[in-house]
Design a protein around this motif. Structure first.
Motif, PDB file in Angstrom:
ATOM      1  N   SER A 254      15.441-124.405  23.036  1.00  0.00           N
ATOM      2  CA  SER A 254      14.975-125.741  22.662  1.00  0.00           C
ATOM      3  C   SER A 254      13.466-125.749  22.447  1.00  0.00           C
ATOM      4  CB  SER A 254      15.357-126.748  23.743  1.00  0.00           C
ATOM      5  OG  SER A 254      14.805-126.365  24.995  1.00  0.00           O
ATOM      6  N   ARG A 255      12.752-124.819  23.090  1.00  0.00           N
ATOM      7  CA  ARG A 255      11.295-124.749  22.921  1.00  0.00           C
ATOM      8  C   ARG A 255      10.947-124.453  21.464  1.00  0.00           C
ATOM      9  NH1 ARG A 255       8.133-120.421  22.567  1.00  0.00           N
ATOM     10  NH2 ARG A 255       9.807-119.043  23.271  1.00  0.00           N
ATOM     11  N   VAL A 256      11.608-123.469  20.882  1.00  0.00           N
ATOM     12  CA  VAL A 256      11.344-123.143  19.478  1.00  0.00           C
ATOM     13  C   VAL A 256      11.804-124.279  18.576  1.00  0.00           C
ATOM     14  CG1 VAL A 256      11.823-121.493  17.631  1.00  0.00           C
ATOM     15  CG2 VAL A 256      11.527-120.677  19.963  1.00  0.00           C
ATOM     16  N   GLN A 257      12.901-124.924  18.940  1.00  0.00           N
ATOM     17  CA  GLN A 257      13.379-126.059  18.156  1.00  0.00           C
ATOM     18  C   GLN A 257      12.331-127.163  18.113  1.00  0.00           C
ATOM     19  OE1 GLN A 257      16.187-126.384  16.416  1.00  0.00           O
ATOM     20  NE2 GLN A 257      15.804-128.493  15.823  1.00  0.00           N
ATOM     21  N   ARG A 258      11.698-127.434  19.257  1.00  0.00           N
ATOM     22  CA  ARG A 258      10.665-128.475  19.297  1.00  0.00           C
ATOM     23  C   ARG A 258       9.426-128.074  18.521  1.00  0.00           C
ATOM     24  NH1 ARG A 258      11.839-128.286  24.770  1.00  0.00           N
ATOM     25  NH2 ARG A 258       9.799-127.324  25.157  1.00  0.00           N
ATOM     26  N   ARG A 259       9.114-126.775  18.521  1.00  0.00           N
ATOM     27  CA  ARG A 259       7.874-126.293  17.905  1.00  0.00           C
ATOM     28  C   ARG A 259       8.107-125.715  16.502  1.00  0.00           C
ATOM     29  NH1 ARG A 259       5.809-128.411  22.011  1.00  0.00           N
ATOM     30  NH2 ARG A 259       4.984-127.262  23.802  1.00  0.00           N
ATOM     31  N   HIS A 260       9.257-125.976  15.911  1.00  0.00           N
ATOM     32  CA  HIS A 260       9.580-125.264  14.678  1.00  0.00           C
ATOM     33  C   HIS A 260       8.600-125.567  13.556  1.00  0.00           C
ATOM     34  CE1 HIS A 260      11.472-129.107  13.525  1.00  0.00           C
ATOM     35  NE2 HIS A 260      11.389-128.670  12.286  1.00  0.00           N
ATOM     36  N   ARG A 261       7.984-126.745  13.543  1.00  0.00           N
ATOM     37  CA  ARG A 261       7.002-127.049  12.494  1.00  0.00           C
ATOM     38  C   ARG A 261       5.731-126.223  12.682  1.00  0.00           C
ATOM     39  NH1 ARG A 261       6.134-133.310  12.026  1.00  0.00           N
ATOM     40  NH2 ARG A 261       4.916-132.636  10.204  1.00  0.00           N
ATOM     41  N   THR A 262       5.384-125.903  13.922  1.00  0.00           N
ATOM     42  CA  THR A 262       4.248-125.006  14.150  1.00  0.00           C
ATOM     43  C   THR A 262       4.571-123.599  13.651  1.00  0.00           C
ATOM     44  OG1 THR A 262       3.493-126.283  16.067  1.00  0.00           O
ATOM     45  CG2 THR A 262       2.774-123.996  15.922  1.00  0.00           C
ATOM     46  N   TYR A 263       5.797-123.143  13.912  1.00  0.00           N
ATOM     47  CA  TYR A 263       6.217-121.840  13.397  1.00  0.00           C
ATOM     48  C   TYR A 263       6.209-121.841  11.863  1.00  0.00           C
ATOM     49  CZ  TYR A 263       7.805-120.271  18.021  1.00  0.00           C
ATOM     50  OH  TYR A 263       7.854-119.871  19.339  1.00  0.00           O
ATOM     51  N   GLU A 264       6.689-122.936  11.285  1.00  0.00           N
ATOM     52  CA  GLU A 264       6.692-123.039   9.819  1.00  0.00           C
ATOM     53  C   GLU A 264       5.260-123.057   9.284  1.00  0.00           C
ATOM     54  OE1 GLU A 264       7.693-123.112   5.994  1.00  0.00           O
ATOM     55  OE2 GLU A 264       9.120-122.791   7.646  1.00  0.00           O
ATOM     56  N   ALA A 265       4.335-123.706  10.002  1.00  0.00           N
ATOM     57  CA  ALA A 265       2.930-123.701   9.588  1.00  0.00           C
ATOM     58  C   ALA A 265       2.381-122.275   9.580  1.00  0.00           C
ATOM     59  CB  ALA A 265       2.107-124.588  10.524  1.00  0.00           C
ATOM     60  N   GLN A 266       2.782-121.481  10.557  1.00  0.00           N
ATOM     61  CA  GLN A 266       2.339-120.088  10.588  1.00  0.00           C
ATOM     62  C   GLN A 266       2.846-119.321   9.367  1.00  0.00           C
ATOM     63  OE1 GLN A 266       4.307-117.532  13.355  1.00  0.00           O
ATOM     64  NE2 GLN A 266       2.488-116.275  13.702  1.00  0.00           N
ATOM     65  N   ILE A 267       4.119-119.508   9.020  1.00  0.00           N
ATOM     66  CA  ILE A 267       4.678-118.786   7.879  1.00  0.00           C
ATOM     67  C   ILE A 267       4.018-119.241   6.581  1.00  0.00           C
ATOM     68  CG2 ILE A 267       6.803-118.319   6.612  1.00  0.00           C
ATOM     69  CD1 ILE A 267       8.337-118.723   9.228  1.00  0.00           C
ATOM     70  N   GLN A 268       3.770-120.550   6.455  1.00  0.00           N
ATOM     71  CA  GLN A 268       3.102-121.036   5.256  1.00  0.00           C
ATOM     72  C   GLN A 268       1.667-120.525   5.171  1.00  0.00           C
ATOM     73  OE1 GLN A 268       3.469-125.179   4.297  1.00  0.00           O
ATOM     74  NE2 GLN A 268       5.608-125.302   4.946  1.00  0.00           N
ATOM     75  N   ALA A 269       0.974-120.455   6.298  1.00  0.00           N
ATOM     76  CA  ALA A 269      -0.391-119.912   6.293  1.00  0.00           C
ATOM     77  C   ALA A 269      -0.383-118.434   5.922  1.00  0.00           C
ATOM     78  CB  ALA A 269      -1.037-120.114   7.665  1.00  0.00           C
ATOM     79  N   LEU A 270       0.643-117.705   6.375  1.00  0.00           N
ATOM     80  CA  LEU A 270       0.765-116.297   5.989  1.00  0.00           C
ATOM     81  C   LEU A 270       0.953-116.184   4.483  1.00  0.00           C
ATOM     82  CD1 LEU A 270       1.200-113.263   6.522  1.00  0.00           C
ATOM     83  CD2 LEU A 270       3.615-113.789   6.968  1.00  0.00           C
TER      84      LEU A 270
END
Length: 793
Positions: A254-270
């Motif tokens: 659930s932690r990754v589920q809550r933070r998934h937009r931060t993870y997506e921001a990382q991929i977009q920045a990459l």
């Protein structure tokens, strides 16, 4: 007909047999690997856990005296994943979906048991709605279990409606037993999580990108174009691979589920960093080969130092990801000046990364002032200004990547203003994605109902419906448009019969007790699940079919009955359900994977063409919103294509081998990445140029040829005999070189105005897209599209 009875008793024999099971597993693994020349220690571990889990689930269900307890081992087969958290989340959704399906089944049977056609109509509607939501919802597996549970329970209660409540209790209990077994086995035997795998991959990508920056910096100070290597394929493939891991990690916790937009921001920045880097590298390469003015040696050294500092920032972010406890900036660390134009500050990165980014920003000004310009007039600094602007853009993207990576590593969310917008799928696109499989489910249901009512075929009509739901649900849950192979489905069915028939009819009647049964079944389950884990698509699906048959056809019960007629009826019903499901999908959802690849590429090229036109309209009031919309659409199209390409290989077309298909995927990824870098570069200048009325002749020159080339590639896909024409690019090459020469003429002008600076800055991005189009043309020509060609569905 042979009919006999045997009672299986489940005691405490499974733990005592673990060593024998392990020895048998290793022997089987060696045999399988030598036969197919594939070996994977990870697959051995996963197969061992799955096989043990299936047997434990059988044992518990037999001990509790549940009739037809096949749902418990089936739950283990489908819930077992490489990651503990993903299994837990799937298990929770399985239980909730089963409970919902059981409740619906109770309502249907209770209200319409005397109205069979109304009952069947409502059941078909529930299946269609469930499959529709399976494709779109993040809780797709729960919807799958709604469809599966309601059809299984109605099947159980069709002959004896008064047992519907008991059937609902049994099926729900079996789902709970399955998830508990999976969690215990996964938790004890080498537990893994997708979140940790994502962090490992993230660190690898950051280190790889840092290495590429250092190599490019070293090439800047060398003579000629030596060292200006293209972007490594591992980096181009990284964004879609990280998104696949993110999808698993969202199930993992659930932690990754809550933070998934931060993870997506990382991929977009990459992705943005890769695009900016390729544009900068192209400007440097053009200068190094003599087509553009280059820098003085002091300027080259400054640029190399800037790239090395950016690499150090990425390495610091990678270290922070591996040491999450020290990822956050201490409160005593003073804020630093951001590298962005607006002078804002960035918090939440490590001190080492902050120092490196500040040093990279400090390198930008010496490119424009100081003794390095002693050998040049004011106009000769035009390229230095352009490279300084590109360096600023790259530093801004790297900073975003560092900040997002640090946030991911330290388990915190980025500020709301720095999070990417959620991708909104228009309703027409949602219907196009989810509608065909949902309608295929309804079609398969009514075909099987009509067959059973009119000719009493298949023998177990609702069991065939269950199998059709299972077959259609597989690609629906994977969110792929790839059509299950009818040949592999038939082959899986035949192999399942050949494996299970001798065991059921000849071996099992001679066994005495569950211990002997487990010794017989473990090698079978281990071999099936090992091949399921180790083989690439689409062969995995074939072994999934075999695994389902190996559970359902063996029909282990507390009071075991062995009936050849019952075995044949069950087998024929399962086979009929599989075939009707494949036929319905083929009729309503299209085509084999290689044909779907062609359609996806056409859509992607059409999207690129539309995005190219939108990129030229600086005067649009919603220019930034339009660019962001096209960027999201391109990202979604590329992600879907990356998931579909691995299934496109077929042995009947050996020319289109895995290497050529992989090269095609790399070319498409490279084109989209370079184009998105161009998008970001235009966005950074959009407002300024619109306010000043400035523009670029290079963009105007290339717009028409780019769009023409996209259309030529689409024509190639429709008419395979034609080459992938880049004639439009060839025709404009002279004009592009003349434009570059004109830009170099700014060296003889004493003034560098914003128009000139913009043209210099953006030129590398346009040339990079031109090169990407030529690479894609070569990749398209390498594929034998004639062999892959099929009519549009």
């Amino acid at each position: 007909m042979r009919r006999c009875r045997r009672r299986f008793r489940c005691g405490s024999v499974i733990p005592r047999a673990s060593r024998s099971f392990l020895r048998t597993a290793l022997i089987n693994a060696d045999t399988c690997s030598s036969a197919v020349r594939l070996w994977s220690p990870t697959a051995v571990v996963d197969a061992l856990k799955t096989s043990l889990g299936i047997l434990i689930a059988w044992g518990i269900a037999l001990q509790l005296q549940w009739p037809d307890p096949f749902m418990a081992p089936l739950a283990v087969l489908v819930l077992q994943t490489p990651f503990l958290g993903a299994s837990l989340r799937k298990g929770v959704m399985r239980v909730l979906g089963t409970l919902a399906g059981a409740a619906l089944a109770l309502v249907l049977i209770g209200l319409f048991v005397q109205e069979p056609w109304i009952l069947l109509t409502l059941l078909s509607l529930i299946l269609v709605i469930s499959v529709y939501h399976m494709r779109l919802s993040s809780y797709g597996y729960a919807w799958f279990m709604v469809a599966l549970a309601v059809s299984v329970i109605v099947w159980d209660a069709s002959a004896a409606p008064h047992t519907v409540f008991q059937a609902a209790i049994y099926r729900t209990s079996e789902a709970i037993i399955g998830i508990l077994v999976v969690l215990v086995v996964n938790g004890i035997l080498w537990p893994r999580t997708a979140g940790h795998r994502y962090l490992d991959q993230q660190r690898h990508v950051l280190v790889e990108l840092a290495g590429h920056l250092r190599r490019t910096g070293a090439a800047v100070t060398s003579e000629g174009a030596v060292g200006f290597a293209p972007m490594p394929k591992a980096l181009l493939r990284a964004p879609p691979e990280l998104r696949e891991l993110l999808a698993a990690a969202k199930l993992d916790s659930s932690r990754v589920q809550r933070r998934h937009r931060t993870y997506e921001a990382q991929i977009q920045a990459l992705t943005a960093s890769l695009g900016s880097m390729m544009g900068l590298s192209e400007n440097l390469r053009l200068a190094a080969v003599g087509r553009r003015a280059f820098l003085t040696q002091p300027q080259r050294q400054v640029l190399r130092e800037a790239l090395e500092q950016l690499a150090s920032a990425l390495e610091a972010a990678g270290t922070a990801a591996s040491q999450a406890s020290s990822a956050a900036v201490p409160p005593s660390t003073p804020p630093r000046q951001d590298a962005t134009v607006n002078g804002s500050t960035a918090d939440g990165i490590t001190e080492a990364a902050a120092v490196a980014l500040a040093a990279a920003e400090a390198c930008r000004q010496p490119l424009l002032t100081g003794p390095s310009l002693a050998q040049q007039t004011a106009g000769d600094s035009a390229l230095a200004h352009a490279l300084a602007a590109q360096l600023q853009a790259l530093a801004s993207d790297v900073e975003r990547l560092v900040e997002a990576s640090t946030a991911v590593g330290s388990d915190r969310a980025l500020p709301t203003g720095k999070l990417p917008r959620e991708l909104v799928v228009p309703w027409r696109r949602r219907v196009a994605l989810a509608g065909p499989n949902a309608l295929a489910t309804g079609l398969a249901f009514w075909v099987l109902v009509v067959l059973w009512v009119n000719v009493q075929w298949p023998p177990l009509g609702l069991l065939a419906v269950v199998m059709a739901v299972v077959l259609i649900g597989g690609p629906t849950l994977k969110k792929t448009e790839a059509l299950p192979s009818a040949k592999l489905t038939v082959l899986g069915f035949v192999l399942g019969i050949l494996i299970t028939a001798p065991i059921y009819l000849m071996v099992m009647p001679r066994l005495d007790g569950f211990f002997e049964l487990a010794l017989v079944l473990f090698p079978v389950y281990f071999t099936i699940t090992y091949c399921l884990q180790v083989l690439p698509p689409p062969y995995q699906s074939m072994f999934l079919r075999i695994g389902i048959l190996a559970i359902m056809l063996l029909n282990v019960e507390p009071q075991q009955l062995y009936s050849a007629v019952s075995y044949i009826d069950t087998a024929l019903s399962i086979g009929t359900g599989f075939l009707v499901g494949v036929g319905a999908l083929a009729l309503l959802n299209g085509a084999p994977p290689h044909v779907q690849v062609r359609h996806h590429i056409k859509r992607l090229l059409s999207s690129l063409s539309q995005a190219q036109v939108a990129l030229a309209d600086f005067g649009a009031a919603n220019f930034a919103a339009a660019v962001a919309h096209h960027d999201q659409h391109l990202r979604a199209e590329l992600q879907g294509l990356s998931e579909l390409l691995p299934a496109a290989y077929t042995p009947r077309v050996p020319h289109n081998d895995h290497e050529r298909i992989e090269a095609l995927g790399d070319a498409l990824t490279g084109l989209v990445t370079r184009f998105r870098g161009l998008q970001q570069a235009r966005l950074r200048w959009g407002v300024q140029l619109r306010d000043q009325g400035l523009g670029t002749s290079l963009g105007r020159q290339l717009l028409g040829p780019f769009v023409t080339t996209y259309q030529a590639f689409i024509q190639k896909l429709d008419h395979p005999a034609l080459p992938a024409s880049v004639a439009a690019l060839d025709a404009i090459t002279h004009d592009v070189r003349r434009e570059l020469s004109r830009i170099d003429g700014y060296r003889h002008n004493e003034q560098v105005n914003p128009d000139n600076l913009y043209t210099l800055t953006i030129a590398g991005h346009y040339i990079a897209v031109m090169h990407a189009l030529r690479e894609l043309a070569a990749a398209l020509d390498e594929i034998d599209w004639t062999a892959w060609r099929a009519p549009d569905p």
